[in-house]
Design an enzyme around this catalytic site. Structure first.
Site, PDB file in Angstrom:
ATOM      1  N   THR A 201      24.376  -0.235  39.203  1.00 43.82           N
ATOM      2  CA  THR A 201      24.402  -0.696  40.593  1.00 43.82           C
ATOM      3  C   THR A 201      23.007  -0.915  41.159  1.00 43.82           C
ATOM      4  O   THR A 201      22.864  -1.505  42.230  1.00 43.82           O
ATOM      5  CB  THR A 201      25.128   0.315  41.483  1.00 43.82           C
ATOM      6  OG1 THR A 201      24.421   1.563  41.462  1.00 43.82           O
ATOM      7  CG2 THR A 201      26.564   0.542  41.004  1.00 43.82           C
ATOM      8  N   LYS A 202      21.969  -0.411  40.459  1.00 41.59           N
ATOM      9  CA  LYS A 202      20.580  -0.561  40.897  1.00 41.59           C
ATOM     10  C   LYS A 202      19.727  -0.920  39.698  1.00 41.59           C
ATOM     11  O   LYS A 202      20.088  -0.627  38.552  1.00 41.59           O
ATOM     12  CB  LYS A 202      20.076   0.741  41.534  1.00 41.59           C
ATOM     13  CG  LYS A 202      20.781   1.083  42.825  1.00 41.59           C
ATOM     14  CD  LYS A 202      20.197   2.332  43.451  1.00 41.59           C
ATOM     15  CE  LYS A 202      20.919   2.630  44.765  1.00 41.59           C
ATOM     16  NZ  LYS A 202      20.431   3.881  45.384  1.00 41.59           N
TER      17      LYS A 202
ATOM     18  N   ALA B 222      26.992   4.246  27.278  1.00 40.58           N
ATOM     19  CA  ALA B 222      28.364   3.741  27.304  1.00 40.58           C
ATOM     20  C   ALA B 222      29.074   4.169  28.582  1.00 40.58           C
ATOM     21  O   ALA B 222      28.909   5.289  29.058  1.00 40.58           O
ATOM     22  CB  ALA B 222      29.127   4.254  26.089  1.00 40.58           C
TER      23      ALA B 222
ATOM     24  N   HIS C 231      32.019 -10.685  46.376  1.00 38.79           N
ATOM     25  CA  HIS C 231      32.807 -11.188  47.503  1.00 38.79           C
ATOM     26  C   HIS C 231      32.503 -10.356  48.743  1.00 38.79           C
ATOM     27  O   HIS C 231      32.197  -9.167  48.634  1.00 38.79           O
ATOM     28  CB  HIS C 231      34.299 -11.145  47.165  1.00 38.79           C
ATOM     29  CG  HIS C 231      34.644 -11.926  45.943  1.00 38.79           C
ATOM     30  ND1 HIS C 231      34.781 -13.296  45.952  1.00 38.79           N
ATOM     31  CD2 HIS C 231      34.836 -11.531  44.659  1.00 38.79           C
ATOM     32  CE1 HIS C 231      35.064 -13.709  44.727  1.00 38.79           C
ATOM     33  NE2 HIS C 231      35.102 -12.658  43.920  1.00 38.79           N
TER      34      HIS C 231
ATOM     35  N   ARG D 267      16.229   9.861  31.211  1.00 35.56           N
ATOM     36  CA  ARG D 267      14.924  10.252  30.681  1.00 35.56           C
ATOM     37  C   ARG D 267      14.173   9.026  30.208  1.00 35.56           C
ATOM     38  O   ARG D 267      14.744   7.941  30.071  1.00 35.56           O
ATOM     39  CB  ARG D 267      15.090  11.234  29.525  1.00 35.56           C
ATOM     40  CG  ARG D 267      15.798  10.636  28.305  1.00 35.56           C
ATOM     41  CD  ARG D 267      15.900  11.646  27.186  1.00 35.56           C
ATOM     42  NE  ARG D 267      16.575  11.129  26.003  1.00 35.56           N
ATOM     43  CZ  ARG D 267      15.997  10.408  25.038  1.00 35.56           C
ATOM     44  NH1 ARG D 267      14.723  10.068  25.128  1.00 35.56           N
ATOM     45  NH2 ARG D 267      16.692  10.001  23.980  1.00 35.56           N
TER      46      ARG D 267
ATOM     47  N   ASN E 140      29.036  -7.573  20.929  1.00 35.20           N
ATOM     48  CA  ASN E 140      30.266  -7.167  20.262  1.00 35.20           C
ATOM     49  C   ASN E 140      31.474  -7.729  21.014  1.00 35.20           C
ATOM     50  O   ASN E 140      31.336  -8.476  21.984  1.00 35.20           O
ATOM     51  CB  ASN E 140      30.313  -5.643  20.159  1.00 35.20           C
ATOM     52  CG  ASN E 140      31.040  -5.164  18.916  1.00 35.20           C
ATOM     53  OD1 ASN E 140      32.042  -5.735  18.516  1.00 35.20           O
ATOM     54  ND2 ASN E 140      30.536  -4.102  18.313  1.00 35.20           N
TER      55      ASN E 140
ATOM     56  N   ALA F 249      28.914   0.410  25.132  1.00 34.61           N
ATOM     57  CA  ALA F 249      30.296  -0.048  25.302  1.00 34.61           C
ATOM     58  C   ALA F 249      30.849   0.292  26.680  1.00 34.61           C
ATOM     59  O   ALA F 249      30.533   1.330  27.260  1.00 34.61           O
ATOM     60  CB  ALA F 249      31.178   0.584  24.226  1.00 34.61           C
TER      61      ALA F 249
END
Length: 199
Positions: free
Chosen positions: A163-164, A158, A113, A181, A83, A140
C-alpha cells in the site's frame, strides 16, 4: 481533455466510452491467443507478447494464464519471470525492471475507484502508474496497489498487500506490507533460514 489522456494523467474519468471498450477488446483478443498456446510453443508465445506489451526485453518468461486489462500499457525489462496467474490491471503504465521475479497469483494494479458511491455508480475510475525496480522478487499471492514504487533488489514476502512505496534493498512483508529488514551480508551466506550457500 480526452478520456485516453485522463487515463494516463491520474484524472478521474468515467468508463462509458464505446471506442475505449472496443480498443480494450482488441487487446484482450491477443491475450486470449497467448493463453491458448501450448507449452512447446515458446516462439509463438514470444511473438504474441511482443504484440501485446508496450515493451518486452530479452529472455522474458510469462507462464500462462496471464490476465491483463490492456497489455499495451505494461513495460517489461530483460529477464523478467512471472509464474501462473499474473494479473496486470494496467489501465495506465506498469514499469517492471530487469531480472524481476513474480510468484504465482500476483496482482499489480494501477486502477482505483472513488470512495464516493455516487461516482462509482457512474463507473468513475482513476489510474496511477506502478514502478518495480531491477532485481525485485514479488512473492506468491501479493498485491501491488496503484502508485506504488518498489526499489531495486527488494523482496516482497508472499501474501503481502503493498500500500506504500518500498525502498531498495529490503525484505518487506505483510498486510499492509512493511519493511522487515535490510538485505545484508547474512543473505550472501544463507539462502533460506539456516541453509548455507555452498560455494
Amino acid at each position: 481533455m480526452t478520456i485516453r489522456t485522463k487515463m494516463h494523467n491520474q484524472e478521474l474519468y468515467f468508463c462509458d466510452d464505446e471506442g475505449l471498450a472496443a480498443e480494450q477488446t482488441q487487446c484482450l483478443e491477443i491475450l486470449y491467443d497467448f493463453n491458448q498456446t501450448r507449452p512447446s510453443e515458446a516462439a509463438k508465445r514470444r511473438e504474441i507478447l511482443e504484440r501485446f506489451f508496450a515493451e518486452i526485453g530479452k529472455d522474458c518468461y510469462i507462464e500462462p494464464p496471464l490476465r491483463a486489462n490492456w497489455g499495451k500499457h505494461t513495460h517489461l525489462g530483460d529477464y523478467v519471470y512471472a509464474n501462473f496467474n499474473l494479473t496486470l490491471v494496467d489501465d495506465t503504465h506498469i514499469y517492471i525492471g530487469d531480472y524481476v521475479m513474480i510468484g504465482p497469483n500476483v496482482t499489480i494494479a494501477t486502477a482505483g475507484h472513488p470512495i464516493d458511491p455516487d461516482l462509482r455508480r457512474k463507473i468513475g475510475q482513476f489510474n496511477v502508474p506502478v514502478h518495480i525496480g531491477d532485481n525485485v522478487w514479488i512473492g506468491a499471492n501479493s498485491v501491488v496497489l496503484p502508485g506504488i514504487t518498489i526499489g531495486e533488489n527488494s523482496v516482497i514476502g508472499a501474501g503481502s498487500i503493498v500500500t506504500k512505496d518500498i525502498p531498495a534493498n529490503v525484505v518487506a512483508v505483510g498486510n499492509p506490507c512493511r519493511v522487515l529488514r535490510e538485505i545484508s551480508e547474512h543473505d550472501k551466506e544463507f539462502y533460506f533460514k539456516n541453509l548455507r550457500i555452498q560455494r
